[in-house]
Design a protein around this motif. Structure first.
Motif, PDB file in Angstrom:
ATOM      1  N   VAL A 142     104.358  49.062  43.781  1.00  0.00           N
ATOM      2  CA  VAL A 142     103.116  48.309  43.551  1.00  0.00           C
ATOM      3  C   VAL A 142     102.154  48.512  44.726  1.00  0.00           C
ATOM      4  O   VAL A 142     100.970  48.815  44.550  1.00  0.00           O
ATOM      5  N   PHE A 143     102.676  48.379  45.947  1.00  0.00           N
ATOM      6  CA  PHE A 143     101.854  48.541  47.143  1.00  0.00           C
ATOM      7  C   PHE A 143     101.291  49.958  47.223  1.00  0.00           C
ATOM      8  O   PHE A 143     100.129  50.170  47.564  1.00  0.00           O
ATOM      9  N   GLY A 144     102.145  50.940  46.851  1.00  0.00           N
ATOM     10  CA  GLY A 144     101.685  52.319  46.877  1.00  0.00           C
ATOM     11  C   GLY A 144     100.595  52.579  45.855  1.00  0.00           C
ATOM     12  O   GLY A 144      99.620  53.285  46.134  1.00  0.00           O
ATOM     13  N   ALA A 145     100.736  51.993  44.654  1.00  0.00           N
ATOM     14  CA  ALA A 145      99.724  52.172  43.617  1.00  0.00           C
ATOM     15  C   ALA A 145      98.405  51.532  44.026  1.00  0.00           C
ATOM     16  O   ALA A 145      97.330  52.120  43.837  1.00  0.00           O
ATOM     17  N   LEU A 146      98.489  50.347  44.602  1.00  0.00           N
ATOM     18  CA  LEU A 146      97.264  49.676  45.057  1.00  0.00           C
ATOM     19  C   LEU A 146      96.607  50.462  46.181  1.00  0.00           C
ATOM     20  O   LEU A 146      95.376  50.551  46.265  1.00  0.00           O
ATOM     21  N   GLY A 147      97.432  51.061  47.058  1.00  0.00           N
ATOM     22  CA  GLY A 147      96.884  51.880  48.125  1.00  0.00           C
ATOM     23  C   GLY A 147      96.194  53.124  47.591  1.00  0.00           C
ATOM     24  O   GLY A 147      95.127  53.521  48.075  1.00  0.00           O
ATOM     25  N   ALA A 148      96.795  53.734  46.566  1.00  0.00           N
ATOM     26  CA  ALA A 148      96.191  54.941  45.980  1.00  0.00           C
ATOM     27  C   ALA A 148      94.850  54.617  45.328  1.00  0.00           C
ATOM     28  O   ALA A 148      93.951  55.479  45.278  1.00  0.00           O
ATOM     29  N   LEU A 149      94.708  53.385  44.832  1.00  0.00           N
ATOM     30  CA  LEU A 149      93.445  52.967  44.212  1.00  0.00           C
ATOM     31  C   LEU A 149      92.449  52.447  45.226  1.00  0.00           C
ATOM     32  O   LEU A 149      91.323  52.086  44.878  1.00  0.00           O
ATOM     33  N   GLY A 150      92.854  52.415  46.491  1.00  0.00           N
ATOM     34  CA  GLY A 150      91.974  51.953  47.549  1.00  0.00           C
ATOM     35  C   GLY A 150      91.817  50.456  47.615  1.00  0.00           C
ATOM     36  O   GLY A 150      90.890  49.954  48.258  1.00  0.00           O
ATOM     37  N   ILE A 151      92.717  49.734  46.954  1.00  0.00           N
ATOM     38  CA  ILE A 151      92.625  48.278  46.937  1.00  0.00           C
ATOM     39  C   ILE A 151      93.226  47.670  48.192  1.00  0.00           C
ATOM     40  O   ILE A 151      92.748  46.645  48.686  1.00  0.00           O
ATOM     41  N   VAL A 152      94.281  48.281  48.736  1.00  0.00           N
ATOM     42  CA  VAL A 152      94.896  47.789  49.968  1.00  0.00           C
ATOM     43  C   VAL A 152      94.943  48.923  50.980  1.00  0.00           C
ATOM     44  O   VAL A 152      94.813  50.094  50.648  1.00  0.00           O
TER      45      VAL A 152
END
Length: 354
Positions: A344-354
């Motif tokens: 989840v954290f990796g996906a959010l990072g890839a989307l630039g959210i975190v």
């Protein structure tokens, strides 16, 4: 590969979880003793690592204890809470609690040119990563049900995403609950393990029950009764009735072993409510069955049992809400946590959210 001795020892969780996931698929039963060695190892490793951080001289020392506290006093209680409300099975909760003790912080594995896990959360609580990975992967189950039913032409919203149709004969080895009652669809139908318990108690096969429903609906047809076991697939009662096939006394997810005595029909016995049950008015001997066995047969009531028996004796196919083998996404989620990290954290990072 290079890693600290505690982190290398923690890798033992992967083959154990893999075996437990296989057992979960095959029988929905994992012995409680499976987790005890891992809990012991986790406590030992925690003690060893805590000694190295007791000085609290650096922020890393303080952060270690914060992460351990989150794992033990937040993640572990979440696992227990999910079990308490029925979201987890007993083995699922014990597995996650074990991971909370064994893997409170992120392990680190050094290879030539890269380090695993790749994605480490800001919080840095490994057991929380396992939990979020597991929940994310488990969300694929309804999607899979929907796709399967769509291909089979069984499109009923939301039923198609929560269950599937099987032939009644397949109930011998199925898991979960009947998704049908005489009044319509319900996710609170008869537990299939309870159905197998009933058949074993009467010394019947499913085919025999279906061949003469009127005969077996009469409570006077109950003769010698047998150990119902706990309804697990692959277990045979002392009466030889199969809804499955093995030995009695199987340990459940909760570590309990169910043993019952024999009984005869036509007797007046005490029901769960403390009142008398007249077996002559007891269709299918449902109340007699539930009063003779230990426990509640997975929350079964006489009415629920009777309704389920009517369904399986009248129809050729039934909808079931299958028990989800949650240890499978937990194993995959743990493996992903060791390698990639937090999905989840990796996906959010890839989307630039975190």
């Amino acid at each position: 590969m290079f890693a600290s001795a505690p982190d290398l020892l923690r890798l033992i969780v992967l083959p154990v979880l893999g075996w437990a996931a296989w057992r979960d698929v095959e029988t929905r039963r994992v012995p409680s003793r499976t987790w005890l060695p891992l809990v012991g190892l986790g406590l030992l490793l925690l003690a060893v690592e805590a000694v190295g951080h007791l000085s609290l001289s650096t922020s890393a020392d303080v952060l270690f204890f914060v992460r351990v506290a989150v794992s033990l006093f937040f993640v572990a209680p979440i696992a227990y809470g999910f079990w308490w409300i029925g979201g987890f099975g007993g083995a699922d909760a014990k597995a996650l609690i074990t991971i909370a003790i064994l893997l409170p912080t992120y392990p680190t594995y050094y290879f030539a040119g890269f380090t695993l896990p790749e994605v480490v959360t800001t919080l840095g609580v490994f057991s929380m990563t396992v939990l979020t990975n597991t929940v994310l992967l488990a969300a694929a189950y309804p999607v899979a049900f929907g796709a399967r039913n769509l291909l089979a032409g069984d499109v009923r919203f939301p039923i198609s995403f929560l269950g599937h149709r099987i032939g009644v004969s397949a109930l011998r080895e199925a898991h979960g609950r009947l998704y049908e009652t005489p009044d319509g669809f319900s996710r609170n139908g008869l537990d299939i393990d309870a159905l197998r318990m009933y058949l074993r108690w009467r010394g019947l096969t499913l085919d025999e029950l279906r061949a003469s429903p009127e005969r077996f609906r009469d409570p006077a047809s109950v003769g010698e009764t047998y150990d119902p076991t706990d309804g697990a697939v692959g277990v045979e009662s002392d009466g030889g009735a199969s809804g499955g096939d093995d030995t009695t006394g199987v340990e459940t997810d909760g570590g309990e072993t169910i043993e019952t005595g024999d009984g005869d029909s036509g007797e007046v016995v005490d029901g769960d409510d403390g009142g008398a049950v007249d077996a002559r008015d007891d269709e299918w001997a449902a109340e007699t069955f539930l009063s003779e066995i230990e426990g509640t047969a997975y929350g079964t009531t006489p009415e629920k049992l009777r309704g389920g028996l009517e369904i399986v004796t009248e129809r050729e196919e039934v909808w079931i809400s299958p028990g989800i083998p949650f240890l499978v996404p937990m194993f995959v989620g743990t493996l992903a946590a060791f390698t990639y990290g937090d999905l989840v954290f990796g996906a959010l990072g890839a989307l630039g959210i975190v």
